[in-house]
Each structure stands twice: as C-alpha cells, then as structure tokens.
Design a protein around this motif. Structure first.
Motif, PDB file in Angstrom:
ATOM      1  N   VAL A  58       5.016 -18.047   4.310  1.00  0.00           N
ATOM      2  CA  VAL A  58       5.621 -16.826   4.840  1.00  0.00           C
ATOM      3  C   VAL A  58       4.686 -15.646   4.580  1.00  0.00           C
ATOM      4  N   ARG A  59       4.456 -14.852   5.614  1.00  0.00           N
ATOM      5  CA  ARG A  59       3.593 -13.671   5.513  1.00  0.00           C
ATOM      6  C   ARG A  59       4.453 -12.432   5.323  1.00  0.00           C
ATOM      7  N   ARG A  60       3.984 -11.541   4.404  1.00  0.00           N
ATOM      8  CA  ARG A  60       4.689 -10.299   4.137  1.00  0.00           C
ATOM      9  C   ARG A  60       3.679  -9.153   4.049  1.00  0.00           C
ATOM     10  N   LEU A  61       4.197  -7.936   4.227  1.00  0.00           N
ATOM     11  CA  LEU A  61       3.372  -6.736   4.148  1.00  0.00           C
ATOM     12  C   LEU A  61       4.083  -5.723   3.257  1.00  0.00           C
ATOM     13  N   VAL A  62       3.341  -5.172   2.277  1.00  0.00           N
ATOM     14  CA  VAL A  62       3.900  -4.168   1.370  1.00  0.00           C
ATOM     15  C   VAL A  62       3.027  -2.916   1.464  1.00  0.00           C
ATOM     16  N   PRO A  63       3.586  -1.798   1.975  1.00  0.00           N
ATOM     17  CA  PRO A  63       2.799  -0.565   2.061  1.00  0.00           C
ATOM     18  C   PRO A  63       2.508   0.016   0.678  1.00  0.00           C
ATOM     19  N   ILE A  64       1.321   0.573   0.526  1.00  0.00           N
ATOM     20  CA  ILE A  64       0.949   1.290  -0.693  1.00  0.00           C
ATOM     21  C   ILE A  64       1.137   2.777  -0.394  1.00  0.00           C
ATOM     22  N   THR A  65       1.983   3.440  -1.194  1.00  0.00           N
ATOM     23  CA  THR A  65       2.391   4.809  -0.876  1.00  0.00           C
ATOM     24  C   THR A  65       1.813   5.873  -1.805  1.00  0.00           C
ATOM     25  N   GLY A  66       1.117   5.482  -2.858  1.00  0.00           N
ATOM     26  CA  GLY A  66       0.539   6.456  -3.787  1.00  0.00           C
ATOM     27  C   GLY A  66       0.400   5.876  -5.172  1.00  0.00           C
ATOM     28  N   GLY A  67       0.271   6.761  -6.151  1.00  0.00           N
ATOM     29  CA  GLY A  67       0.167   6.324  -7.534  1.00  0.00           C
ATOM     30  C   GLY A  67      -0.924   7.072  -8.281  1.00  0.00           C
ATOM     31  N   THR A  68      -1.204   6.596  -9.493  1.00  0.00           N
ATOM     32  CA  THR A  68      -2.228   7.202 -10.341  1.00  0.00           C
ATOM     33  C   THR A  68      -3.037   6.106 -11.015  1.00  0.00           C
ATOM     34  N   PHE A  69      -4.235   6.465 -11.485  1.00  0.00           N
ATOM     35  CA  PHE A  69      -5.037   5.534 -12.284  1.00  0.00           C
ATOM     36  C   PHE A  69      -5.777   6.309 -13.358  1.00  0.00           C
ATOM     37  N   GLU A  70      -6.081   5.603 -14.464  1.00  0.00           N
ATOM     38  CA  GLU A  70      -6.799   6.241 -15.562  1.00  0.00           C
ATOM     39  C   GLU A  70      -7.462   5.182 -16.415  1.00  0.00           C
ATOM     40  N   GLY A  71      -8.663   5.500 -16.858  1.00  0.00           N
ATOM     41  CA  GLY A  71      -9.414   4.652 -17.769  1.00  0.00           C
ATOM     42  C   GLY A  71     -10.483   5.485 -18.439  1.00  0.00           C
ATOM     43  N   PRO A  72     -11.293   4.872 -19.298  1.00  0.00           N
ATOM     44  CA  PRO A  72     -12.357   5.619 -19.975  1.00  0.00           C
ATOM     45  C   PRO A  72     -13.330   6.222 -18.952  1.00  0.00           C
ATOM     46  N   GLY A  73     -13.317   7.538 -18.800  1.00  0.00           N
ATOM     47  CA  GLY A  73     -14.219   8.218 -17.887  1.00  0.00           C
ATOM     48  C   GLY A  73     -13.859   8.121 -16.418  1.00  0.00           C
ATOM     49  N   LEU A  74     -12.646   7.713 -16.115  1.00  0.00           N
ATOM     50  CA  LEU A  74     -12.247   7.481 -14.723  1.00  0.00           C
ATOM     51  C   LEU A  74     -10.755   7.762 -14.595  1.00  0.00           C
ATOM     52  N   ARG A  75     -10.377   8.661 -13.684  1.00  0.00           N
ATOM     53  CA  ARG A  75      -8.954   8.943 -13.486  1.00  0.00           C
ATOM     54  C   ARG A  75      -8.761   9.589 -12.131  1.00  0.00           C
ATOM     55  N   GLY A  76      -7.535   9.504 -11.605  1.00  0.00           N
ATOM     56  CA  GLY A  76      -7.240  10.131 -10.329  1.00  0.00           C
ATOM     57  C   GLY A  76      -5.954   9.601  -9.732  1.00  0.00           C
ATOM     58  N   THR A  77      -5.885   9.633  -8.395  1.00  0.00           N
ATOM     59  CA  THR A  77      -4.675   9.229  -7.683  1.00  0.00           C
ATOM     60  C   THR A  77      -4.966   8.076  -6.731  1.00  0.00           C
ATOM     61  N   VAL A  78      -3.940   7.276  -6.493  1.00  0.00           N
ATOM     62  CA  VAL A  78      -3.984   6.226  -5.476  1.00  0.00           C
ATOM     63  C   VAL A  78      -3.518   6.884  -4.185  1.00  0.00           C
ATOM     64  N   LEU A  79      -4.317   6.771  -3.136  1.00  0.00           N
ATOM     65  CA  LEU A  79      -3.982   7.416  -1.874  1.00  0.00           C
ATOM     66  C   LEU A  79      -2.999   6.580  -1.065  1.00  0.00           C
ATOM     67  N   PRO A  80      -2.060   7.213  -0.382  1.00  0.00           N
ATOM     68  CA  PRO A  80      -1.163   6.463   0.503  1.00  0.00           C
ATOM     69  C   PRO A  80      -1.943   5.935   1.705  1.00  0.00           C
ATOM     70  N   GLY A  81      -1.418   4.880   2.306  1.00  0.00           N
ATOM     71  CA  GLY A  81      -2.031   4.355   3.524  1.00  0.00           C
ATOM     72  C   GLY A  81      -2.580   2.957   3.386  1.00  0.00           C
ATOM     73  N   GLY A  82      -2.723   2.468   2.178  1.00  0.00           N
ATOM     74  CA  GLY A  82      -3.187   1.090   1.987  1.00  0.00           C
ATOM     75  C   GLY A  82      -2.040   0.116   2.153  1.00  0.00           C
ATOM     76  N   ALA A  83      -2.352  -1.164   2.077  1.00  0.00           N
ATOM     77  CA  ALA A  83      -1.310  -2.180   2.205  1.00  0.00           C
ATOM     78  C   ALA A  83      -1.697  -3.436   1.433  1.00  0.00           C
ATOM     79  N   ASP A  84      -0.674  -4.167   1.053  1.00  0.00           N
ATOM     80  CA  ASP A  84      -0.829  -5.447   0.374  1.00  0.00           C
ATOM     81  C   ASP A  84      -0.289  -6.514   1.311  1.00  0.00           C
ATOM     82  N   ARG A  85      -1.184  -7.337   1.845  1.00  0.00           N
ATOM     83  CA  ARG A  85      -0.776  -8.449   2.704  1.00  0.00           C
ATOM     84  C   ARG A  85      -0.560  -9.656   1.817  1.00  0.00           C
ATOM     85  N   GLN A  86       0.604 -10.259   1.952  1.00  0.00           N
ATOM     86  CA  GLN A  86       0.979 -11.350   1.056  1.00  0.00           C
ATOM     87  C   GLN A  86       1.250 -12.624   1.826  1.00  0.00           C
TER      88      GLN A  86
END
Length: 171
Positions: A58-86
């Motif tokens: 079975v194929r599914r699609l999950v939209p990516i709508t945003g978010g945040t990320f952070e790590g040593p020396g790296l941080r910011g936001t996840v942009l809307p518009g991506g997708a996860d095809r499953q």
C-alpha cells in the motif's frame, strides 16, 4: 608463466599480510565506524493520504508542514512543502522516502533525502533506521556534502502531529 589460480592467490594472502605487517605485528584492522550527532529535527506532518495498492504493498503520502532542527553548530526550521512517500510492504515493514528542505538560522537552504526502514516485528524490538543524504551549497555547510549520515525516527503522536529524527554522521 606463474600459476595465478584463485586458490593459490587466496592461500597466499595470510603470508602476504604477515610480511606487510612485519615480525610480531598483526595486520592493521580497518577502523570501526563511529557516529556523532549532527542534528535532531522535530518535523511536523499533515494528515496521511492513502494513494493506493501496488504490487509491493500500500502506498501512502504524508505532507511535511514545518518544524525545527538543532545540533552542534547547526539550527533552523524545516520548511513546509516536502513529503514522505511511504510503502507498507506485504510483509508489514514500511519503507519511507522523505524529501524536504531545511533553512538554517543564517538563511542557508539544505535539501534532505531520508530513506527509512521501519519494522515492528510481533514480540520484537521496533526497528526504525535510515540513510540520510544532505545537499548543501558550498561554503559554511559544504562539509555536509561529503559525509555519510544515518538516522533514527520516532513518532511523537498523539502529543504532537510530528516525528523526531536524529541524524548522525559516520566517522
């Protein structure tokens, strides 16, 4: 003409290793990989859409709508518009193929391609690991183009319609 049969070549490898390593020394072993956290992302997702059956599952699609990320020396936001095809395979395992962008706090856009395998065997431990490809412009984040990354995935539902993704570089 020397006999270069496969059997003779393989038989000579231990002797060759002993010669190369010298008397009383073992042949050098390759380094075992180590991992180091690069970032953790909390990726917000929209409602799942079932796309339909395929010969593999079975194929599914999950939209990516945003978010945040952070790590040593790296941080910011996840942009809307991506997708996860499953793909929910016939054996119950799930293959996820997510493509999305993240924007660092200094304005640089990173493209993330995350391929995840999830398996929840009956009575067994959940398996959810991924390979992650990161594409960055040359400059401050150019190092992200030259490494191998692996990741983990954990659902945050029902508390939040999101997943937590930890990404590690392999050294």
């Amino acid at each position: 003409m020397p006999d270069l049969s496969r059997r003779k070549l393989l038989a000579g490898l231990p002797a060759l290793a002993a010669v190369l390593s010298g008397p009383g020394r073992a042949a050098p072993a390759p380094d075992a990989p180590r991992s180091e956290l690069v970032y953790e992302a909390v990726v917000d997702i929209g409602p799942m859409v079932t796309v339909g059956d395929s010969p593999l599952g079975v194929r599914r699609l999950v939209p990516i709508t945003g978010g945040t990320f952070e790590g040593p020396g790296l941080r910011g936001t996840v942009l809307p518009g991506g997708a996860d095809r499953q793909l929910v395979r016939k054996d119950g395992a799930r293959q996820l193929d997510a493509l999305y962008e993240m924007k660092t706090d200094d304005g640089v856009i990173l493209t993330i391609h995350n391929k995840v395998l999830i398996d929840d065997p009956v009575g067994g431990r959940r398996y959810a690991f991924s390979t992650v490809e990161i594409s960055a412009p040359e400059g401050k984040y150019g190092w992200l183009n030259r490494l191998v990354f692996v990741g983990t995935l954990q659902a945050l539902m029902p508390a939040r319609q999101a997943v937590s993704i930890r990404v590690y570089k392999i050294n």
